[in-house]
Design an enzyme around this catalytic site. Sequence first.
Site, mmCIF file in Angstrom:
data_model
loop_
_atom_site.group_PDB
_atom_site.id
_atom_site.type_symbol
_atom_site.label_atom_id
_atom_site.label_comp_id
_atom_site.label_asym_id
_atom_site.label_seq_id
_atom_site.Cartn_x
_atom_site.Cartn_y
_atom_site.Cartn_z
ATOM 1 N N SER A 1 -4.317 8.017 21.634
ATOM 2 C CA SER A 1 -4.956 6.707 21.638
ATOM 3 C C SER A 1 -3.944 5.644 22.045
ATOM 4 C CB SER A 1 -5.576 6.436 20.265
ATOM 5 O OG SER A 1 -6.434 5.310 20.314
ATOM 6 N N ASP B 1 -16.100 9.939 24.260
ATOM 7 C CA ASP B 1 -15.056 8.953 23.988
ATOM 8 C C ASP B 1 -15.143 7.835 25.018
ATOM 9 O OD1 ASP B 1 -12.744 7.549 23.369
ATOM 10 O OD2 ASP B 1 -11.369 9.097 24.072
ATOM 11 N N HIS C 1 -13.317 10.497 20.062
ATOM 12 C CA HIS C 1 -12.112 9.729 19.793
ATOM 13 C C HIS C 1 -11.749 9.795 18.312
ATOM 14 C CE1 HIS C 1 -9.127 6.926 21.386
ATOM 15 N NE2 HIS C 1 -9.101 6.428 20.157
#
Length: 406
Positions: free
Chosen positions: A193, A346, A376
Site C-alpha cells: 500500500s 482493489d 486491499h
Amino acid sequence: MESYYILVLLAGILVAFVLLVLIATDHFFKEQIPSDVDQPAKLRLYHCLYTLMEILAKNLNHLGIIKEHTLIRLITGGLPAWQDSQLFIKDLHFDGVPMRIYLPREPSASKRRGVIFIHGGCGIFGSIRSYERICRYIARKSDSVVVSLGYHLAPEYRYPAQTLECLSATVHFLKTADTYGVDPARIIVCGDSVGGTFATSVCQELVHRTDIPKIRAQVLIYPFLQALNFNLPSDQKNAAVPFLFRERAVHFILKYLNKDCSLKEPILAGSHVPGSINLKYSKWISPDLIPDEFKLGYKPPLPTVFLPQVHEEVQELFEPRVSPLLAEDAVVCGLPDTCIVTCEHDVLRDDGLLYKKRLEDNNVHVTWHHVENGFHAAVGFFGYGIFSFPSSNTIINHAVDFIKGY
C-alpha cells in the site's frame, strides 16, 4: 483514569447497539462484497467491525476523549507474536528511525540477502508490531535478514517526513549491511500500500546515487502510485469494496498531507488537475493504457471543471514522492528489478498495472502477480490462522518466492 475507561466502554456499548439496529434494518452498510472475493462472508464481518471502530473513533474524537487516528492505531496495532526460536530479533535505530531487525539464527556460509520492509497504513496507521508476523515469515522462508522500518506517522510528523525517514534508514542499512552479515549488493526494498509508495520513492531517489550500493530489487504489494486520476476502471469497479473504498482512499491521502478533507469531492472528480497536466501525463496515466480484460463495464467519466483553488491547495499530489508514476523516464529506466502484486478487488489495482507498463517500457525487468480473489489490506491478516485469508498467504508467498531469486 477509571472514569476514562468507563466512558470508552459506555460509548462502545452505545455505538454497538446502534450498529446492530442499523445492520438489522440494512440501512447502513453499503459496501459491495463481490461474490468472487476471498471468503466474502468473513470479509463482510471484518468490514462491519472496522466500520464500528471508525464510528467509535469519530464519536470519541468529537467528545474530546481520544484522537480518531490514535484509537484506530490501538485497535489495529496487531496482537503480540509468540517467541520465535529460529530468529534473533532486536530493536534498533537507523539514523534516528526506529526499526526492528530479524536475523536467522542458523549460521550461514556466506553473507545473506537483506530485505527492507516498509509497512502500509496510509502513512497514518500501521507499525512494526502490526507487520511482525509478515517480517518473521519473510526472514524464515527466504533465509534473509529483514529490517522493518518504524517510520514516524502523520499527522504528528508531517509529510514528507515518512518518505525521508525511509530513505535515510535505507541509506544507513546500505552503508552498514556488512555489520549484520548482509551482502550490500543483495538488498531488496519491499512495501505494501503506502509502504509500496515509500519503497518506490526510495528506489527512485537512489537511482543516481553513486556513493552507496545499488538496491537489487523492489517488491510492491498493491501500491498507491498516483493521485491524478481516481476514475480509472479499478476505481469504478471497486469503489465500495472493503477495505479501501475510493472515497476512503482520498480521505486518507488528505489526512496524511494535513489537508482539508472537504477537498475530497473535487479531487475524486478530477477538478484538481489542470488540462495541461492531464495532457502531459496521459501517456502514463490513462484508462487507455489498461488492458481490455480489466475494463469490462467501464464507463468513461463525464468531463469535469478545473478548480484552480483546489489545485493550489494540493500541490503535493503532483510530486513523485506522493505520485511515483510521475517520475521522469530518466529515473524510471534506472530502477531495479521489480515485483508487483495487484489484487482484482482493489481500487489501486490499476496503479500497479500502469506502473508495470511504465517499467517495462523503460526496459526494467518486472515480475507481476495478479491475485484474482484478493482485496486491499489482505496482508494485514497474514499469520492469524483461521482469522486470516488464503489470499493473504498467496500475496506474501509471491513476495517470498521473488525475494528468494536474489
